[in-house]
Design a protein around this motif. Structure first.
Motif, PDB file in Angstrom:
ATOM      1  N   ILE A 359       0.833  -1.202   0.000  1.00 13.24           N
ATOM      2  CA  ILE A 359       0.000   0.000   0.000  1.00 13.24           C
ATOM      3  C   ILE A 359       0.868   1.253   0.000  1.00 13.24           C
ATOM      4  CG2 ILE A 359      -1.680   1.322   1.339  1.00 13.24           C
ATOM      5  CD1 ILE A 359      -2.847  -1.308   2.302  1.00 13.24           C
ATOM      6  N   ILE A 360       1.959   1.237   0.791  1.00 14.52           N
ATOM      7  CA  ILE A 360       2.860   2.390   0.825  1.00 14.52           C
ATOM      8  C   ILE A 360       3.529   2.588  -0.537  1.00 14.52           C
ATOM      9  CG2 ILE A 360       4.994   3.285   1.832  1.00 14.52           C
ATOM     10  CD1 ILE A 360       4.206   1.944   4.446  1.00 14.52           C
ATOM     11  N   ALA A 361       3.992   1.494  -1.158  1.00 14.89           N
ATOM     12  CA  ALA A 361       4.635   1.607  -2.465  1.00 14.89           C
ATOM     13  C   ALA A 361       3.656   2.135  -3.516  1.00 14.89           C
ATOM     14  CB  ALA A 361       5.184   0.247  -2.895  1.00 14.89           C
ATOM     15  N   ALA A 362       2.426   1.636  -3.492  1.00 13.51           N
ATOM     16  CA  ALA A 362       1.422   2.124  -4.441  1.00 13.51           C
ATOM     17  C   ALA A 362       1.108   3.598  -4.203  1.00 13.51           C
ATOM     18  CB  ALA A 362       0.153   1.283  -4.335  1.00 13.51           C
ATOM     19  N   SER A 363       1.090   4.015  -2.938  1.00 15.68           N
ATOM     20  CA  SER A 363       0.839   5.419  -2.624  1.00 15.68           C
ATOM     21  C   SER A 363       1.959   6.301  -3.148  1.00 15.68           C
ATOM     22  CB  SER A 363       0.685   5.601  -1.112  1.00 15.68           C
ATOM     23  OG  SER A 363      -0.391   4.834  -0.617  1.00 15.68           O
ATOM     24  N   VAL A 364       3.194   5.826  -3.054  1.00 16.94           N
ATOM     25  CA  VAL A 364       4.323   6.594  -3.589  1.00 16.94           C
ATOM     26  C   VAL A 364       4.186   6.758  -5.104  1.00 16.94           C
ATOM     27  CG1 VAL A 364       6.815   6.575  -3.961  1.00 16.94           C
ATOM     28  CG2 VAL A 364       5.886   5.949  -1.732  1.00 16.94           C
ATOM     29  N   VAL A 365       3.814   5.671  -5.783  1.00 16.32           N
ATOM     30  CA  VAL A 365       3.594   5.757  -7.223  1.00 16.32           C
ATOM     31  C   VAL A 365       2.481   6.757  -7.536  1.00 16.32           C
ATOM     32  CG1 VAL A 365       2.840   4.474  -9.269  1.00 16.32           C
ATOM     33  CG2 VAL A 365       4.420   3.421  -7.637  1.00 16.32           C
ATOM     34  N   GLY A 366       1.411   6.710  -6.744  1.00 20.01           N
ATOM     35  CA  GLY A 366       0.323   7.658  -6.952  1.00 20.01           C
ATOM     36  C   GLY A 366       0.753   9.098  -6.755  1.00 20.01           C
ATOM     37  N   LEU A 367       1.587   9.359  -5.760  1.00 21.41           N
ATOM     38  CA  LEU A 367       2.072  10.718  -5.538  1.00 21.41           C
ATOM     39  C   LEU A 367       2.938  11.192  -6.694  1.00 21.41           C
ATOM     40  CD1 LEU A 367       2.937  10.605  -1.723  1.00 21.41           C
ATOM     41  CD2 LEU A 367       1.064  11.849  -2.821  1.00 21.41           C
ATOM     42  N   VAL A 368       3.770  10.295  -7.231  1.00 18.70           N
ATOM     43  CA  VAL A 368       4.612  10.665  -8.376  1.00 18.70           C
ATOM     44  C   VAL A 368       3.743  11.043  -9.565  1.00 18.70           C
ATOM     45  CG1 VAL A 368       6.297   9.814 -10.044  1.00 18.70           C
ATOM     46  CG2 VAL A 368       6.588   9.292  -7.613  1.00 18.70           C
ATOM     47  N   LEU A 369       2.737  10.217  -9.846  1.00 16.75           N
ATOM     48  CA  LEU A 369       1.832  10.534 -10.954  1.00 16.75           C
ATOM     49  C   LEU A 369       1.074  11.826 -10.705  1.00 16.75           C
ATOM     50  CD1 LEU A 369       0.335   6.988 -11.645  1.00 16.75           C
ATOM     51  CD2 LEU A 369       2.113   8.164 -12.942  1.00 16.75           C
ATOM     52  N   LEU A 370       0.714  12.058  -9.444  1.00 15.60           N
ATOM     53  CA  LEU A 370      -0.046  13.256  -9.106  1.00 15.60           C
ATOM     54  C   LEU A 370       0.776  14.521  -9.317  1.00 15.60           C
ATOM     55  CD1 LEU A 370      -2.719  14.295  -7.847  1.00 15.60           C
ATOM     56  CD2 LEU A 370      -1.598  14.165  -5.623  1.00 15.60           C
ATOM     57  N   LEU A 371       2.086  14.450  -9.058  1.00 14.80           N
ATOM     58  CA  LEU A 371       2.946  15.623  -9.122  1.00 14.80           C
ATOM     59  C   LEU A 371       3.623  15.793 -10.469  1.00 14.80           C
ATOM     60  CD1 LEU A 371       4.594  15.336  -5.588  1.00 14.80           C
ATOM     61  CD2 LEU A 371       2.679  16.783  -6.291  1.00 14.80           C
ATOM     62  N   MET A 372       3.294  14.946 -11.432  1.00  6.99           N
ATOM     63  CA  MET A 372       3.901  15.055 -12.761  1.00  6.99           C
ATOM     64  C   MET A 372       2.812  15.212 -13.815  1.00  6.99           C
ATOM     65  SD  MET A 372       6.914  12.180 -12.523  1.00  6.99           S
ATOM     66  CE  MET A 372       7.542  12.610 -14.150  1.00  6.99           C
TER      67      MET A 372
END
Length: 463
Positions: A359-372
């Protein structure tokens, strides 16, 4: 165990097919009766688009219930429980209110009253919360009034959470479909895995809800040909809430002693991770719920009514920072899936640390997509024919770009750059950030004058 799965799959497919086939005629009907409101100040779509998509979704709901009533493994749900009839009664009432709102724009307080009446109708017919499992305490029995108030509150909150998030093409239907899929997995596990028959109605409701959303999505994906309107958003919100209420308040805590040794208090504590997605149905629609809470706080802080429409929802913010329409919807899907399926996975293996890491790894991926927001993935050359033009590499990208066809030469001056910028493709236009409240445009994130892309069909901040 395989036969019930096939019955659920058949119910889902019939619901989806009926919804899909009805949506086309419903669209023509909505145009004929004038259920195509003019562009409002808070809207971000460019052309009037028919609503009343909830009519097709209600037809799919009825078809799913009729089919399930004639299937060998599902007909017991109708014989042993009154909950399907309670759901249909409440759904019919909330759907009728939504249809009237889509056509005549009724007052928000009237809609709120109708939502409460629809919830009360379900409570009267037995679809209510009877008790709540609390860890360390045990099962807390609720009085009739407590159960009624809690049930009505959950129904109203869920309906409005789904209604608030219905602001981009395909967003509400997709997010509710994700939530109902996660809920189906959990409810089916309780019923077939532990033999808890009280979970059977909720499992059926989740399967039908998935069919309603999947059948409507092909017509509602960007660019949408029809909006579900309040008749659809309030309907799917009520069905989602009904499933959660059914299983949360109807599972007998005494049955838990069969599967877990010890006292009732110990059984409740051991089962608490399993009840996480159920005690609070907002867990599986956390994104719409967060949008609802933020909207109420924002409007109250600004001295407005909590029911006053505005253009500050989460999906609007995604468009403001530069995300395209499609990417904004996919990001919302992604976060909804993380929360919904993460909660279900944790309920199954609450002691497994790897679930937390995933869940933490998926959240990190989501944050990257959100900020790009301006990063556009490109497919390899061999896949150019299988992906939309904006994701192709090399010549495919240049050939599909209007600015390249009309201005093949390099742009040298500022004036030429301005001309080329004015002719940029639709996807680039969607990614250009615009501040909320810009005057002269139809919505918080509309780009430029309405005449720039006359053929474009886009989004509505409140269906």
């Amino acid at each position: 165990m395989g036969q019930p799965v096939r019955d659920y799959l058949l119910t889902l497919c019939v619901t989806a097919a009926v919804t899909y086939l009805l949506t086309g005629p419903v669209r023509k009907f909505a145009i004929a009766v004038g259920a195509m409101p003019a562009i409002r100040a808070r809207d971000v779509h460019r052309e009037p688009t028919p609503r009343l998509g909830g009519i097709a979704m209600f037809g799919g709901l009825c078809a799913g219930l009729i089919v399930a009533d004639h299937l060998h493994n599902l007909k017991d749900v109708f014989e042993l429980s009154n909950e399907p009839r309670a759901l249909l009664s409440g759904a019919a009432l909330i759907w009728l209110i939504g249809v009237l709102d889509d056509k005549f724009e009724i007052d928000a307080l009237i809609k709120l009253g109708g939502q409460m009446i629809a919830a009360a109708v379900m409570v009267i017919q037995g679809l209510t919360i009877l008790w709540l499992p609390i860890p360390g305490v045990g099962t807390v029995a609720l009085t009739q009034w407590q159960g009624t108030l809690l049930t009505v509150a959950l129904v109203v909150i869920t309906i409005n959470a789904v209604n608030f998030v219905d602001g981009l093409d395909g967003l509400a239907a997709g997010m509710v479909c994700i939530a109902s899929a996660a809920f189906f997995l959990y409810a089916y596990r309780l019923w077939m895995g532990y033999g808890i028959e009280a979970a059977a109605p909720a499992t059926l409701f989740a399967a039908i809800l998935m069919g309603m959303c999947l059948g409507f999505l092909p017509h509602n994906m960007h660019p949408a040909r029809i909006f579900m309107g309040d008749s659809g958003s309030m309907l799917i919100g009520l069905v989602l809430a009904a499933g959660a209420i059914s299983i949360t308040g109807q599972v007998d805590p005494d049955n838990m002693k069969i599967f877990f040794e010890g006292s009732e208090r110990g059984a409740t504590h051991a089962m608490f991770p399993v009840f996480i997605p159920l005690v609070l149905p907002l867990t599986i629609i956390a994104i719409p719920a967060a949008d609802l809470i933020l909207a109420i706080v924002r409007r109250t802080w600004n001295g407005q009514s909590p029911f006053a429409a505005d253009r500050g929802h989460l999906h609007h913010r995604l468009l403001e920072i530069g995300h395209s329409h499609s990417r904004a919807v996919l990001i919302m899907y992604f976060w909804s899936a993380i929360i919904a399926f993460g909660a279900v996975a944790y309920s199954v293996h609450s002691a497994s640390t790897w679930i937390v890491f995933i869940i933490i790894a998926a959240s990190v991926v989501g944050l990257v997509l959100l900020l790009m927001p301006r990063f556009t993935p490109r497919a390899p050359h061999w896949a150019n024919r299988f992906v939309p033009p904006r994701y192709r590499r090399g010549a495919a990208v240049r050939a599909s770009s209007p600015s390249y066809e009309e201005n093949p030469a390099p742009v040298a001056s500022g004036a030429q750059q301005g001309v080329q910028g004015a002719r940029m493709g639709e996807e680039d236009a969607e990614r250009a950030p615009v501040a909320v409240g810009v005057s002269g445009v139809n919505g918080a994130t509309a780009i430029g004058a309405r005449s720039r892309f006359p053929e474009r069909r886009s989004i509505d901040s409140s269906r």
